[in-house]
Write a protein that holds these residues in place. Structure first.
Motif, mmCIF file in Angstrom:
data_model
loop_
_atom_site.group_PDB
_atom_site.id
_atom_site.type_symbol
_atom_site.label_atom_id
_atom_site.label_comp_id
_atom_site.label_asym_id
_atom_site.label_seq_id
_atom_site.Cartn_x
_atom_site.Cartn_y
_atom_site.Cartn_z
ATOM 1 N N LEU A 199 0.838 -1.207 0.000
ATOM 2 C CA LEU A 199 0.000 0.000 0.000
ATOM 3 C C LEU A 199 0.873 1.258 0.000
ATOM 4 C CD1 LEU A 199 -2.847 1.307 0.361
ATOM 5 C CD2 LEU A 199 -2.475 1.152 2.808
ATOM 6 N N ASP A 200 0.652 2.105 -0.982
ATOM 7 C CA ASP A 200 1.380 3.375 -1.074
ATOM 8 C C ASP A 200 0.528 4.430 -0.353
ATOM 9 O OD1 ASP A 200 2.945 5.478 -1.802
ATOM 10 O OD2 ASP A 200 2.361 5.472 -3.927
ATOM 11 N N GLN A 201 1.003 4.861 0.832
ATOM 12 C CA GLN A 201 0.161 5.728 1.669
ATOM 13 C C GLN A 201 0.568 7.179 1.539
ATOM 14 O OE1 GLN A 201 -0.861 3.892 5.520
ATOM 15 N NE2 GLN A 201 0.781 2.490 5.061
ATOM 16 N N ARG A 202 -0.362 7.994 1.080
ATOM 17 C CA ARG A 202 -0.060 9.384 0.769
ATOM 18 C C ARG A 202 -0.993 10.340 1.499
ATOM 19 N NH1 ARG A 202 4.173 10.169 -2.969
ATOM 20 N NH2 ARG A 202 4.646 8.130 -3.830
ATOM 21 N N TYR A 203 -0.590 11.610 1.506
ATOM 22 C CA TYR A 203 -1.495 12.644 2.024
ATOM 23 C C TYR A 203 -1.382 13.891 1.158
ATOM 24 C CZ TYR A 203 2.442 15.299 3.854
ATOM 25 O OH TYR A 203 3.583 16.039 3.930
ATOM 26 N N ILE A 204 -2.421 14.712 1.231
ATOM 27 C CA ILE A 204 -2.377 16.023 0.580
ATOM 28 C C ILE A 204 -2.787 17.039 1.632
ATOM 29 C CG2 ILE A 204 -3.485 17.522 -1.139
ATOM 30 C CD1 ILE A 204 -3.846 15.049 -2.910
ATOM 31 N N SER A 246 -3.437 4.896 -1.148
ATOM 32 C CA SER A 246 -4.413 5.609 -0.322
ATOM 33 C C SER A 246 -3.963 7.061 -0.224
ATOM 34 C CB SER A 246 -4.507 4.978 1.069
ATOM 35 O OG SER A 246 -3.324 5.210 1.781
ATOM 36 N N ILE A 247 -4.942 7.951 -0.323
ATOM 37 C CA ILE A 247 -4.628 9.386 -0.230
ATOM 38 C C ILE A 247 -5.545 10.009 0.817
ATOM 39 C CG2 ILE A 247 -4.492 11.574 -1.479
ATOM 40 C CD1 ILE A 247 -4.234 9.890 -4.064
ATOM 41 N N THR A 248 -4.937 10.627 1.814
ATOM 42 C CA THR A 248 -5.739 11.259 2.872
ATOM 43 C C THR A 248 -5.673 12.772 2.718
ATOM 44 O OG1 THR A 248 -5.235 9.400 4.327
ATOM 45 C CG2 THR A 248 -6.001 11.422 5.387
ATOM 46 N N LEU A 249 -6.840 13.398 2.634
ATOM 47 C CA LEU A 249 -6.879 14.861 2.553
ATOM 48 C C LEU A 249 -6.782 15.410 3.969
ATOM 49 C CD1 LEU A 249 -9.666 15.310 -0.162
ATOM 50 C CD2 LEU A 249 -7.195 15.243 -0.464
ATOM 51 N N THR A 277 4.555 3.965 10.098
ATOM 52 C CA THR A 277 4.910 4.316 8.728
ATOM 53 C C THR A 277 4.652 5.813 8.559
ATOM 54 O OG1 THR A 277 4.038 2.186 8.013
ATOM 55 C CG2 THR A 277 4.412 3.791 6.280
ATOM 56 N N LYS A 278 5.511 6.470 7.818
ATOM 57 C CA LYS A 278 5.284 7.895 7.531
ATOM 58 C C LYS A 278 4.494 8.015 6.239
ATOM 59 C CE LYS A 278 7.726 10.915 10.202
ATOM 60 N NZ LYS A 278 6.670 11.282 11.098
ATOM 61 N N LEU A 279 3.418 8.801 6.257
ATOM 62 C CA LEU A 279 2.683 9.045 5.014
ATOM 63 C C LEU A 279 3.523 9.997 4.170
ATOM 64 C CD1 LEU A 279 -1.019 9.599 6.126
ATOM 65 C CD2 LEU A 279 0.325 7.526 6.132
ATOM 66 N N LYS A 280 3.514 9.757 2.851
ATOM 67 C CA LYS A 280 4.290 10.640 1.973
ATOM 68 C C LYS A 280 3.343 11.610 1.279
ATOM 69 C CE LYS A 280 6.698 6.986 0.277
ATOM 70 N NZ LYS A 280 7.119 6.219 -0.778
ATOM 71 N N GLU A 281 3.867 12.782 0.953
ATOM 72 C CA GLU A 281 3.011 13.767 0.293
ATOM 73 C C GLU A 281 2.690 13.293 -1.125
ATOM 74 O OE1 GLU A 281 4.342 17.748 0.542
ATOM 75 O OE2 GLU A 281 2.366 18.491 -0.072
#
Ligand code: ATP
Length: 479
Positions: free
Chosen positions: A219-224, A348-351, A369-373
């Protein structure tokens, strides 16, 4: 290499697994199935999409084939959709046995359910509320001889969240034999371990997948990071990009409330995205119909509340978007676990708004795990910002003219009455609690402000002192 035969499954069942593409046991299956087959209680904690369902379905089907009778096994699960999914696994794996299952969930016809229960199915899969209703209102079926009690998503069943299952669980447990095997599974068991041990009293075998992280590596975990007002524009931009680039991807968008779920669905439809929704204010038949259309990829975008956060297994889901940052890490883990299942990849992308940063930190702390931008062309988002926000506002006005909020209020009152509470008293209590909470918040804010002032004052004093010292030194030097 361990295979299902060496774990104790009969040849016909191994063959049945193969037909479903289940060839080699996953770690949770390899570790939990032997103690279950030996007759032990079991608590299994493994990541989302790691095959926990088959880890309990297979031993039950094996044992049922050795001594078939009804009602042999009861499975409890927190959501209605999940009950159907689990029953399907029993039906498919137990087909050669002629396994009969029965699904007992709210929102469906109670009379036909009662009839099915009285026909002594081998396996009952239920949500606690409706099963407890049947127990209270009828004596045409008995669960006093069940061999297995299974709590899937066990921690959710025991926590006192917005739906509190504890009273219904008590009613159900009172009808079950003390001598039984109890199996508890979830991706997030640890916090409720103590309560769970009280249910599985028989020195349970406990197995937890050993891993530093609590989410899967695929899972590639991202945030914006976005201001609240730009969230929807980001969402539309993301969906546009994903649908342009991957026409076979399905996407789940999680929202905080039923109303938000409804608004976003209508908004995305205005932008011509094939969108469908799933939330608890919909009629149950509509919920099932929408989920079936999403599973069949008739609609590629599902906007859902946390009613879809746990357990749902839809292999085509490649992306999960959190329109709001989940308040609890546990909810985050289950939501993003709807993708990257059974070894597949997913994103996954978290706003995240500026007010949610602390939530992201606590999520990162839990999942290790650190979420990446997630990189986005901001210019492209700003281009559509006004159009998206105007569309949203129009939809909100449209929705206000319907009785959406009113229905929600009525549903809430109905629920309280069913729980034996007085809706007016509850509203008063809630208002009082809210008042106390806001007073506390104000008090905290005041303290913070005065600390800040104090710090500021001290700093100012230090600076003045430093200036004075400098002046003094300069004066001494010239003298
Ligand atoms: N041994 C196996 N080999 C390959 N695929 C498997 C195996 N066991 C189960 N699966 C498949 O893996 C998928 C995920 O399984 P399952 O739904 O049981 O996950 P889970 O651990 O219960 O996840 P969640 O915590 O999200 O409920 C399913 O599609 C299932 O058919």
């Amino acid at each position: 290499m361990t295979d299902f035969s060496s774990l104790g499954l009969s040849d016909w069942l191994v063959k049945q697994c193969k037909q479903l593409g289940i060839n080699k046991p996953t770690p949770v299956q390899e570790n939990c199935m032997p103690p279950i087959l030996e007759g032990r209680d079991c608590m299994g904690c493994a990541k989302t999409g790691s095959g926990k369902t088959a880890a309990f379905v297979l031993p039950v089907v094996q044992k049922l084939s050795e001594d078939p009778y009804g009602i042999f096994c009861l499975v409890l699960t927190p959501t209605r959709e999940l009950a159907y999914q689990i029953a399907e696994q029993f039906r498919v794996l137990g087909k050669p046995l002629g396994l009969r299952d029965c699904i007992i969930v709210g929102g469906m016809d109670m009379v036909s359910q009662a009839l099915e229960l009285s026909n002594q199915p081998h396996v009952v899969v239920a949500t606690p509320g409706r099963l407890a209703d049947h127990i209270r209102s009828s004596d045409t079926f008995s669960m006093s001889k069940i061999q297995f009690l299974i709590l899937d998503e066990a921690d959710r069943l025991l926590e006192q969240g917005c739906t509190d299952f504890t009273k219904d669980l008590e009613t159900i447990l009172a009808t079950l034999p003390a001598k039984r095997q109890t199996l508890l599974f979830s991706a997030t068991l640890t916090e409720t371990l103590h309560e769970l041990k009280n249910i599985a009293m028989n020195k349970p075998f406990f197995w937890e997948s050993k891993s530093e992280t609590r989410t899967v590596e695929e899972l590639d975990q991202r945030y914006i990071l976005t201001p609240e007002k730009v969230k929807d524009a980001y969402l539309v931009h993301l969906i546009q990009t994903f649908t342009d680039e991957h026409d076979d991807w399905s996407i789940i968008i999680f929202t905080n409330t039923c109303k938000d779920c409804q608004v976003l669905t209508m908004m995305l439809r205005e932008f011509n995205f094939p969108t469908i929704s799933l939330h608890s204010m919909m009629k149950q038949k509509q919920r099932f119909a929408n989920l079936a259309k999403f599973k069949a990829s008739v609609f590629k975008i599902l906007v859902a509340t946390d009613v879809a956060a746990r357990g749902l297994d839809i292999p085509t889901v490649q992306v999960v978007i959190n329109h709001n940052t989940p308040g609890l890490p546990k909810i985050y883990i289950h939501r993003v676990g709807r993708t990257a299942r059974a070894g597949r990849n997913g994103v996954s992308i978290t706003l995240v708004t500026q007010y949610d940063i602390h939530l992201v930190h606590s999520i990162e702390g839990q999942i290790q795990t650190k979420l990446k931008e997630y990189p986005v062309e901001e210019k492209e988002v700003l281009k559509i910002l006004t159009q998206v926000n105007v569309t949203r506002r129009e939809i909100e006005i449209k929705l206000e003219s319907t009785d959406f909020d009113e229905k929600k209020e009525i549903n809430k009152r109905k629920q309280l009455i069913l729980e034996g509470k007085d809706p007016d008293l509850e509203a008063k209590r809630k208002a009082e609690l809210e008042k106390i909470r806001s007073q506390k918040k104000k008090f905290k804010q005041k303290i913070q402000e005065s600390i800040q002032r104090q710090k500021h004052g001290q700093l100012k004093k230090k600076l003045i002192k430093r200036k004075q010292m400098k002046k003094k030194k300069a004066a001494q030097a010239t003298a």
